[in-house]
Design an enzyme around this catalytic site. Structure first.
Site, mmCIF file in Angstrom:
data_model
loop_
_atom_site.group_PDB
_atom_site.id
_atom_site.type_symbol
_atom_site.label_atom_id
_atom_site.label_comp_id
_atom_site.label_asym_id
_atom_site.label_seq_id
_atom_site.Cartn_x
_atom_site.Cartn_y
_atom_site.Cartn_z
ATOM 1 C CB CYS A 81 -0.893 0.003 1.234
ATOM 2 S SG CYS A 81 -1.839 1.529 1.417
ATOM 3 C CB CYS A 219 -5.210 4.699 -4.670
ATOM 4 S SG CYS A 219 -4.583 3.016 -4.804
HETATM 5 N N1 LIG Z 1 -6.467 -1.704 -1.843
HETATM 6 C C1 LIG Z 1 -5.170 -2.131 -2.341
HETATM 7 C C2 LIG Z 1 -4.104 -1.992 -1.239
HETATM 8 C C3 LIG Z 1 -3.942 -0.540 -0.817
HETATM 9 C C4 LIG Z 1 -3.515 0.292 -1.970
HETATM 10 C C5 LIG Z 1 -3.642 1.791 -1.761
HETATM 11 N N2 LIG Z 1 -4.298 2.228 -0.570
HETATM 12 C C6 LIG Z 1 -2.295 2.467 -1.905
HETATM 13 O O1 LIG Z 1 -2.078 3.569 -1.355
HETATM 14 O O2 LIG Z 1 -1.422 1.912 -2.640
HETATM 15 C C7 LIG Z 1 -5.233 -3.576 -2.765
HETATM 16 O O3 LIG Z 1 -5.795 -4.394 -2.050
HETATM 17 O O4 LIG Z 1 -4.681 -3.893 -3.802
#
Ligand SMILES: N[C@H](CCC[C@H](N)C(=O)O)C(=O)O
Length: 289
Positions: A81, A219
């Site tokens: 993440c 994200c």
């Molecule tokens: N939800 C994503 C993980 C968190 C990604 C996001 N919050 C970031 O900042 O990279 C997944 O399960 O692939």
């Protein structure tokens, strides 16, 4: 009479450009990281508990400053993440878990290096892979979607829209959900990004996140995904400022190893703010038993 609860867990709430996380120093192993799905999904529920896009456990590691376990809001563990990593690095520095503003920590996706400068955190990502450009999928609606795919630590699909109005009006929840569960991406599923390229160093993005099962305000790995696929298509060049739904900007740095197939990227960095919102104690009465 003060109500006594079985267990109170000290935690820190942080936000990485609007992507928010509950961070717990779990070096004493208070929480069983291999059996915490119920705890995570309980405390990440907004209005019924603390509420967050994810939960991060910080644990000891014999070789690097620390290791982490990252969990999406639904309680499922994810490999990486980007925004959470930036928050975890700043948390570790503020708590003295990492003694210097430069550190390294272990994730399922690999070792992440981080550099702290006040609230600004820059992390070196693991090498992206599985780049696939310009393929088409039915996702409801009139015509197939033209899509791009890349794994930036976690899987991301990208759909470029023509203008700002199309980005603002995009049905991120429903189209995002359809693509996130599309058979083409199973069994892992994918995160889904809608992006508008303004200029070679400027992109806006909206993201439906796997494991949050909703649009998030930012994200990190998704912002990297849109910057890299835009570069692979000759639409962007490093550094790329990515404007997120929160209005905050994440900056993506990278080197492109070649301009022809197969395009490869290395030295990929993600930079942005990581802020502490509050610290508190979680009472276990809100947990789903
Ligand atoms: N939800 C994503 C993980 C968190 C990604 C996001 N919050 C970031 O900042 O990279 C997944 O399960 O692939």
């Amino acid at each position: 009479m003060e109500i006594q609860f079985e267990r109170r867990i000290h935690f820190t709430k942080m936000t990485g450009s609007g992507n928010d996380f509950i961070i717990i120093d779990n070096r004493d192993q208070l929480i069983d990281a291999d059996n915490c799905r119920g705890l995570v999904s309980s405390v990440c529920r907004r209005k019924l508990s603390v509420g967050a896009d994810g939960l991060i456990l910080i644990e000891n590691d014999p070789e690097v400053d620390f290791k982490w376990r990252f969990f999406n809001a639904d309680g499922g563990e994810a490999e990486m993440c980007g925004n959470g990593a930036r928050c975890a690095a700043r948390f570790a520095y503020l708590k003295g878990i990492a003694s210097k503003p430069s550190m390294a920590f272990r994730t399922i996706a690999g070792i992440i290096e981080a550099e702290i400068k006040n609230e600004r955190v820059k992390i070196r990502m693991t090498p992206p892979h599985s780049l696939k450009l310009d393929f088409f999928l039915e996702a409801g609606g009139t015509k197939p979607f033209c899509l791009q795919f890349i794994n930036t630590g976690v899987p991301h699909v990208v759909h470029f829209v023509e203008d700002d109005a199309a980005l603002d009006s995009a049905d991120v929840f429903n189209l995002g959900r359809t693509l996130r569960y599309h058979s083409h991406f199973q069994p892992a599923g994918t995160n889904v990004n809608f992006a508008r390229v303004h200029a070679p160093h400027s992109i806006s993005v909206r993201t439906y996140e796997r494991g949050v099962e909703d649009e998030t305000l930012a994200c990190g790995t998704g912002s990297i995904a849109v910057a890299l696929v835009a570069s692979a298509k000759g639409l962007a060049a490093s550094p790329v400022d990515v404007k997120t739904r929160s209005g905050e900007t994440l900056t993506i740095y990278f080197e492109k190893s070649s301009n022809h197939d197969p395009v490869d990227f290395r030295e990929v960095y993600l930079e942005g703010d990581a802020k502490v919102v509050y610290e508190a104690e979680l009472w276990d009465e809100t947990l789903i038993q």
